[in-house]
Design a protein around this motif. Structure first.
Motif, PDB file in Angstrom:
ATOM      1  N   VAL A 162       0.838  -1.199   0.000  1.00 31.15           N
ATOM      2  CA  VAL A 162       0.000   0.000   0.000  1.00 31.15           C
ATOM      3  C   VAL A 162       0.873   1.250   0.000  1.00 31.15           C
ATOM      4  O   VAL A 162       0.627   2.209  -0.759  1.00 31.15           O
ATOM      5  CB  VAL A 162      -0.940  -0.001   1.228  1.00 31.15           C
ATOM      6  N   LYS A 163       1.895   1.256   0.831  1.00 35.60           N
ATOM      7  CA  LYS A 163       2.784   2.413   0.935  1.00 35.60           C
ATOM      8  C   LYS A 163       3.496   2.677  -0.378  1.00 35.60           C
ATOM      9  O   LYS A 163       3.596   3.836  -0.833  1.00 35.60           O
ATOM     10  CB  LYS A 163       3.792   2.168   2.052  1.00 35.60           C
ATOM     11  N   THR A 164       3.966   1.616  -1.031  1.00 36.22           N
ATOM     12  CA  THR A 164       4.641   1.752  -2.319  1.00 36.22           C
ATOM     13  C   THR A 164       3.695   2.297  -3.380  1.00 36.22           C
ATOM     14  O   THR A 164       4.064   3.171  -4.172  1.00 36.22           O
ATOM     15  CB  THR A 164       5.223   0.403  -2.766  1.00 36.22           C
ATOM     16  N   ALA A 165       2.473   1.781  -3.399  1.00 29.44           N
ATOM     17  CA  ALA A 165       1.502   2.235  -4.388  1.00 29.44           C
ATOM     18  C   ALA A 165       1.162   3.709  -4.190  1.00 29.44           C
ATOM     19  O   ALA A 165       1.031   4.467  -5.161  1.00 29.44           O
ATOM     20  CB  ALA A 165       0.235   1.380  -4.299  1.00 29.44           C
ATOM     21  N   VAL A 166       1.005   4.143  -2.933  1.00 28.23           N
ATOM     22  CA  VAL A 166       0.707   5.544  -2.641  1.00 28.23           C
ATOM     23  C   VAL A 166       1.868   6.435  -3.077  1.00 28.23           C
ATOM     24  O   VAL A 166       1.677   7.485  -3.714  1.00 28.23           O
ATOM     25  CB  VAL A 166       0.410   5.732  -1.143  1.00 28.23           C
ATOM     26  N   GLU A 167       3.086   6.018  -2.767  1.00 26.55           N
ATOM     27  CA  GLU A 167       4.261   6.813  -3.147  1.00 26.55           C
ATOM     28  C   GLU A 167       4.372   6.924  -4.660  1.00 26.55           C
ATOM     29  O   GLU A 167       4.657   8.009  -5.198  1.00 26.55           O
ATOM     30  CB  GLU A 167       5.527   6.190  -2.569  1.00 26.55           C
ATOM     31  N   THR A 168       4.137   5.833  -5.375  1.00 24.63           N
ATOM     32  CA  THR A 168       4.200   5.856  -6.840  1.00 24.63           C
ATOM     33  C   THR A 168       3.192   6.827  -7.423  1.00 24.63           C
ATOM     34  O   THR A 168       3.497   7.602  -8.326  1.00 24.63           O
ATOM     35  CB  THR A 168       3.952   4.439  -7.388  1.00 24.63           C
ATOM     36  N   THR A 169       1.977   6.808  -6.887  1.00 30.20           N
ATOM     37  CA  THR A 169       0.935   7.706  -7.386  1.00 30.20           C
ATOM     38  C   THR A 169       1.291   9.161  -7.117  1.00 30.20           C
ATOM     39  O   THR A 169       1.113  10.037  -7.994  1.00 30.20           O
ATOM     40  CB  THR A 169      -0.413   7.364  -6.710  1.00 30.20           C
ATOM     41  N   LEU A 170       1.807   9.447  -5.939  1.00 34.72           N
ATOM     42  CA  LEU A 170       2.149  10.826  -5.592  1.00 34.72           C
ATOM     43  C   LEU A 170       3.286  11.353  -6.455  1.00 34.72           C
ATOM     44  O   LEU A 170       3.271  12.517  -6.888  1.00 34.72           O
ATOM     45  CB  LEU A 170       2.527  10.909  -4.111  1.00 34.72           C
ATOM     46  N   ARG A 171       4.290  10.537  -6.713  1.00 37.88           N
ATOM     47  CA  ARG A 171       5.417  10.965  -7.564  1.00 37.88           C
ATOM     48  C   ARG A 171       4.932  11.184  -9.003  1.00 37.88           C
ATOM     49  O   ARG A 171       5.366  12.120  -9.674  1.00 37.88           O
ATOM     50  CB  ARG A 171       6.539   9.943  -7.510  1.00 37.88           C
ATOM     51  N   ARG A 172       4.031  10.306  -9.459  1.00 40.86           N
ATOM     52  CA  ARG A 172       3.488  10.465 -10.813  1.00 40.86           C
ATOM     53  C   ARG A 172       2.710  11.765 -10.945  1.00 40.86           C
ATOM     54  O   ARG A 172       2.703  12.404 -11.984  1.00 40.86           O
ATOM     55  CB  ARG A 172       2.590   9.290 -11.141  1.00 40.86           C
ATOM     56  N   ASP A 173       2.061  12.167  -9.817  1.00 40.82           N
ATOM     57  CA  ASP A 173       1.291  13.406  -9.832  1.00 40.82           C
ATOM     58  C   ASP A 173       2.131  14.642  -9.543  1.00 40.82           C
ATOM     59  O   ASP A 173       1.597  15.757  -9.443  1.00 40.82           O
ATOM     60  CB  ASP A 173       0.157  13.316  -8.802  1.00 40.82           C
ATOM     61  N   GLY A 174       3.441  14.462  -9.385  1.00 40.84           N
ATOM     62  CA  GLY A 174       4.344  15.604  -9.224  1.00 40.84           C
ATOM     63  C   GLY A 174       4.349  16.223  -7.849  1.00 40.84           C
ATOM     64  O   GLY A 174       4.673  17.406  -7.705  1.00 40.84           O
ATOM     65  N   LYS A 175       4.038  15.466  -6.822  1.00 39.90           N
ATOM     66  CA  LYS A 175       4.023  16.007  -5.464  1.00 39.90           C
ATOM     67  C   LYS A 175       5.439  16.214  -4.950  1.00 39.90           C
ATOM     68  O   LYS A 175       6.384  15.523  -5.358  1.00 39.90           O
ATOM     69  CB  LYS A 175       3.261  15.065  -4.526  1.00 39.90           C
ATOM     70  N   LYS A 200       3.405   9.048   6.053  1.00 41.07           N
ATOM     71  CA  LYS A 200       3.467   8.899   7.507  1.00 41.07           C
ATOM     72  C   LYS A 200       2.233   8.154   8.001  1.00 41.07           C
ATOM     73  O   LYS A 200       1.109   8.471   7.650  1.00 41.07           O
ATOM     74  CB  LYS A 200       3.539  10.283   8.154  1.00 41.07           C
ATOM     75  N   GLY A 201       2.404   7.148   8.779  1.00 39.56           N
ATOM     76  CA  GLY A 201       1.281   6.371   9.299  1.00 39.56           C
ATOM     77  C   GLY A 201       0.911   5.176   8.452  1.00 39.56           C
ATOM     78  O   GLY A 201      -0.064   4.482   8.754  1.00 39.56           O
ATOM     79  N   LEU A 202       1.672   4.921   7.369  1.00 39.39           N
ATOM     80  CA  LEU A 202       1.365   3.772   6.506  1.00 39.39           C
ATOM     81  C   LEU A 202       2.266   2.578   6.783  1.00 39.39           C
ATOM     82  O   LEU A 202       2.207   1.571   6.064  1.00 39.39           O
ATOM     83  CB  LEU A 202       1.480   4.169   5.029  1.00 39.39           C
ATOM     84  N   ASP A 203       3.106   2.669   7.810  1.00 35.47           N
ATOM     85  CA  ASP A 203       3.926   1.514   8.178  1.00 35.47           C
ATOM     86  C   ASP A 203       3.035   0.410   8.746  1.00 35.47           C
ATOM     87  O   ASP A 203       1.908   0.663   9.200  1.00 35.47           O
ATOM     88  CB  ASP A 203       4.977   1.921   9.218  1.00 35.47           C
ATOM     89  N   PRO A 204       3.508  -0.851   8.761  1.00 33.12           N
ATOM     90  CA  PRO A 204       2.680  -1.966   9.252  1.00 33.12           C
ATOM     91  C   PRO A 204       2.241  -1.761  10.701  1.00 33.12           C
ATOM     92  O   PRO A 204       3.056  -1.465  11.578  1.00 33.12           O
ATOM     93  CB  PRO A 204       3.616  -3.174   9.137  1.00 33.12           C
ATOM     94  N   VAL A 205       0.944  -1.879  10.952  1.00 35.28           N
ATOM     95  CA  VAL A 205       0.406  -1.735  12.289  1.00 35.28           C
ATOM     96  C   VAL A 205      -0.989  -2.347  12.313  1.00 35.28           C
ATOM     97  O   VAL A 205      -1.680  -2.405  11.290  1.00 35.28           O
ATOM     98  CB  VAL A 205       0.339  -0.247  12.724  1.00 35.28           C
ATOM     99  N   GLY A 206      -1.398  -2.810  13.476  1.00 37.94           N
ATOM    100  CA  GLY A 206      -2.752  -3.325  13.654  1.00 37.94           C
ATOM    101  C   GLY A 206      -3.179  -3.164  15.095  1.00 37.94           C
ATOM    102  O   GLY A 206      -2.345  -3.237  16.013  1.00 37.94           O
TER     103      GLY A 206
END
Length: 761
Positions: free
Chosen positions: A233-246, A256-262
């Motif tokens: 999930v974290k990788t997919a979010v980062e890829t989308t943000l970089r593609r959108d020029g963030k 932040k907050g996307l590390d493994p947790v339950g």
């Protein structure tokens, strides 16, 4: 259960079943999914749960591949449609009775949403609540509207309730549900109006359904989903943000907050306060299962957990593979399936594996345990049935109407819509002598295809064993008759090897409790019952608990050395005694009190004075002891007898009956008063009931006796209809009803025992 494969169901090329099966009686209901580049199709199935044979299916109206699991309520099946990428999923309601007759799925109504419906519906009080992803939460009338149209009672928009994917639950007039990625909250709204009552924000998406027990809500959450781990999930979010020029700072903030947790949270239903949080390594996607003060859940961190309801770890087990579904908890075992398809059964006491089996493919379906089997869908190997029942418990009829709190129903077979007078006992030829008193004055006891009927006519007093005909269509056969000195007014208790009955009533001499061989009808032993004793009794599973003396109880246990046990003078017994684990509870009068005894020894544990004279024996509902009295009903603590609740129902007549959620009584005014077992809150009053004739609680209805016949009060419509008319020639009813496999047995003063059965169409 043991781990052998019983059967596998596939529908041609369709071998994917994401849904969790629903099992009612010998029918299993489930949905399927076939999603490919040029194919998006699925179906709803009705399957024989024992053989795996297809009974009917629905795949019309371009029904698509589906994740949602069906919910069943009486004749209704409700389920969603589509997968996560479906943008206009529908909600379907099917008529099960018509589907069975037509051998194809018959739709009552359907509704198209504006998003995906991965949620499974919750049906309660004639309403259907279901999540629709980014289209929020819907509440429908179960019956639908005119012309087969859906009736939307209320809708919570996706703008305010985004990513509503989890299955809602309804409890005491409120709907509880969770929100995923965009919402991140646990919500509570009114089931009547949809008005929000409270919302607890969470730091993570909540994809699991809540569970409720003892005034608390338990729910799991975390990062990651059914398909992707937290890292993916974290990788997919980062890829989308970089593609959108963030910018780098924007990306860092989003990650932040996307590390493994339950975490599992416990929320107080009254205050909405988070009482505790239990952290684990990765997200919890399935619903927690709560049983007997313990919370069971699996995590993507490979562990199955068992914690207490106050958040303390009791045990955990390493499954060595992620768990993304809900566990199923039985009486002795916990069943869980891993994401990779390993189905395991653990001993609840030791938390050690009892057996495991490899299903051969990934799984997103939660296991369902029923009929001695485990049913689970797979992502590529069909729907499977695993396991054989362990040593089956012999059927038992504990006493009057099946024992304290029972209402005379011994199975879950649905009531037929059309009925007929099937037969009477004795037959006219056998009943030619004429009798001054009713032939039958107590409810029949039944075990499978056998009835034990007490005869109260003075011409032939005793107990008779009746063997029912195949499909119960014709008169039964008398297997044996055991005579007694007095008429029989109290129902028998029975199990596989023996039957117990008491003759006479207070004031009669020569009364006895008899233990009779169930096969031959021979008296194995007997015990005197005092003239002034009530004679009420129950079979406890290890002996007989009986009011055999004017002012007390005896617990009689048979062994090779004779009849042992204990006797205690506790007071004049009212109604049947009750057994809860190793505690015996009884109501007594003159003076009025509630008494608890230690079952093994007969030692008095506590005694509490009652505010009013009792009219019933105790029953156990909502984890409390309930007693009917002249002013109404009261609930008491099992630990010390202290009064916890009271409800003004009016003077109670007959016996109290209850199920897992409800308590019912009949008052002197001829009303059934239905209460919630945990709170004592009144649900409804049903008028025109015969006083003294307790109602029968069924999953979707209440069956009761009126002056004109047998009435059926429907939970969905909140209306009563005549189920069977009792014309004057049939006589006056002399005992409450019992029900077995769709047939009702009751007694009248003119005909004796009669059977009301299904009418063929």
């Amino acid at each position: 259960a043991h781990a052998d494969l019983r059967w596998r169901f596939e529908d041609g090329k369709i071998k994917t079943f994401y849904a969790s099966p629903a099992v009612v009686g010998n029918r299993l209901y489930v949905t399927s999914a076939q999603y490919e580049i040029f194919s998006d199709r699925g179906a709803i199935y009705g399957i024989d749960a024992d053989s795996g044979d297809l009974v009917w299916k629905f795949n019309a109206d371009r029904y698509r591949a589906t994740f949602s699991s069906p919910a069943i309520w009486g004749k209704y099946l409700v389920v969603g449609e589509g997968l996560h990428q479906t943008e206009d999923s529908r909600v379907f309601c099917l008529d099960l009775e018509k589907s069975e007759q037509a051998r194809r799925g018959v739709v009552l109504w359907q509704f198209r949403t504006q998003s995906h419906v991965e949620s499974s519906p919750c049906v309660a009080d004639g309403k259907v609540c279901i999540g629709a992803g980014d289209d929020g939460l819907y509440c429908f009338a179960l019956e639908g509207g005119a012309g087969g149209k859906p009736n939307v009672l209320w809708h919570l928009s996706g703008e305010d309730y985004p990513d509503c994917e989890a299955s809602p639950i309804v409890y005491e007039g409120r709907v509880y549900f969770s929100l995923g990625n965009a919402g991140q909250a646990v919500c509570c709204v009114s089931a009547q109006t949809g008005k929000e009552l409270w919302r607890v924000k969470t730091p993570y998406p909540v994809f699991g359904s809540p569970a409720i027990a003892d005034g608390k809500l338990f729910v799991g959450m975390g990062t990651g989903n059914y398909i992707q781990s937290a890292e993916q999930v974290k990788t997919a979010v980062e890829t989308t943000l970089r593609r959108d020029g963030k910018s780098e700072s924007e990306i860092a903030a989003a990650l932040k907050g996307l590390d493994p947790v339950g975490e599992v949270w416990c929320i107080d239903l009254g205050t909405h306060e988070v009482l505790w949080k239990y952290g684990v390594g990765r997200t919890i996607l399935g619903a927690a299962a709560v049983a007997e003060g313990r919370v069971y859940f699996g995590s993507r961190d490979n562990w199955l957990y068992c914690i207490s309801t106050d958040g303390k770890l009791i045990d955990k087990w390493n499954a060595r593979e992620p768990i993304v579904t809900s566990p199923a908890v039985g009486k002795r075992h916990v069943y869980v399936v891993t994401q990779k398809g390993r189905l395991c059964a653990l001993d609840r006491a030791t938390f050690r594996p009892v057996w495991e089996t490899d299903l051969g493919t990934e799984v997103m379906s939660s296991p369902t345990v029923a009929r001695g089997h485990v049913y689970v869908g797979t992502s590529g190997s069909g729907l499977v049935c695993v396991g054989d029942p362990g040593a089956a418990r012999a059927p038992v009829w504990f006493g009057h109407l099946g024992g304290p709190g029972r209402s005379g129903c011994d199975d879950d077979t649905p009531l037929p819509e059309r009925t007929r007078f099937a037969w009477r006992y004795p037959t006219p030829a056998e009943d030619s002598s004429g009798h001054e008193e009713p032939v039958v004055s107590a409810p029949a006891a039944h075990l499978k295809d056998t009835l034990y009927v007490g005869l109260s006519a003075k011409e032939r007093p005793g107990l008779v064993k009746l063997q029912l005909a195949e499909r119960r269509s014709g008169p039964p056969t008398e297997s044996w008759f055991c005579p007694s000195a007095n008429p029989v007014y109290i129902s028998a208790a029975a199990w596989r090897d023996a039957v117990y009955f008491v003759d006479g009533k207070r004031g009669d001499g020569g009364r006895k409790l008899r233990c009779v061989d169930a096969a031959a009808g021979k008296v194995l032993w007997s015990r005197d019952v005092a003239k002034d004793a009530s004679g009420s009794f129950i079979w406890t599973g290890g002996g007989v608990l009986i009011a055999d003396r004017a002012d007390g109880l005896s617990h009689l246990v048979s062994s090779e050395r004779g009849i042992g046990g204990w006797s205690q003078n506790v007071g004049r017994i009212v109604g049947m005694p009750l057994v809860v684990e190793d505690i015996v509870v009884a109501t007594v009068e003159n003076p009025s009190a509630l008494v608890a005894l230690d079952r093994p020894t007969g030692r008095t544990l506590w005694r509490k004075t009652l505010d009013a004279a009792p009219r019933t024996g105790p029953v156990f509902a909502g984890d409390m002891i309930w007693v009917g009295a002249e002013g109404g009903v009261s609930a008491h603590d099992l630990v010390d007898g202290e009064r916890l609740l009271a409800a003004k129902t009016g003077p109670v007549t007959g016996v109290l009956v209850c199920d897992a959620e409800k308590l019912a009584c009949v008052n002197d005014a001829g009303q059934i008063v239905l209460l919630r077992g945990k709170s004592g809150e009144e649900i409804v009053r049903v008028p025109d009931v015969q006083p003294g004739m307790s109602p029968m609680l069924l999953p979707d209805a209440v069956l009761y006796l009126s002056k004109g016949g047998i009435e059926r009060y429907d939970w969905n419509t909140r209306k009563s209809t005549t189920w069977f008319k009792l014309s004057s020639w049939k006589g006056k009813v002399t005992a409450p009803m019992t029900l077995s496999r769709g047939h009702v047995f009751l007694a009248t003063d003119k005909l004796g025992l009669i059977c009301v059965g299904p009418r063929s169409r």
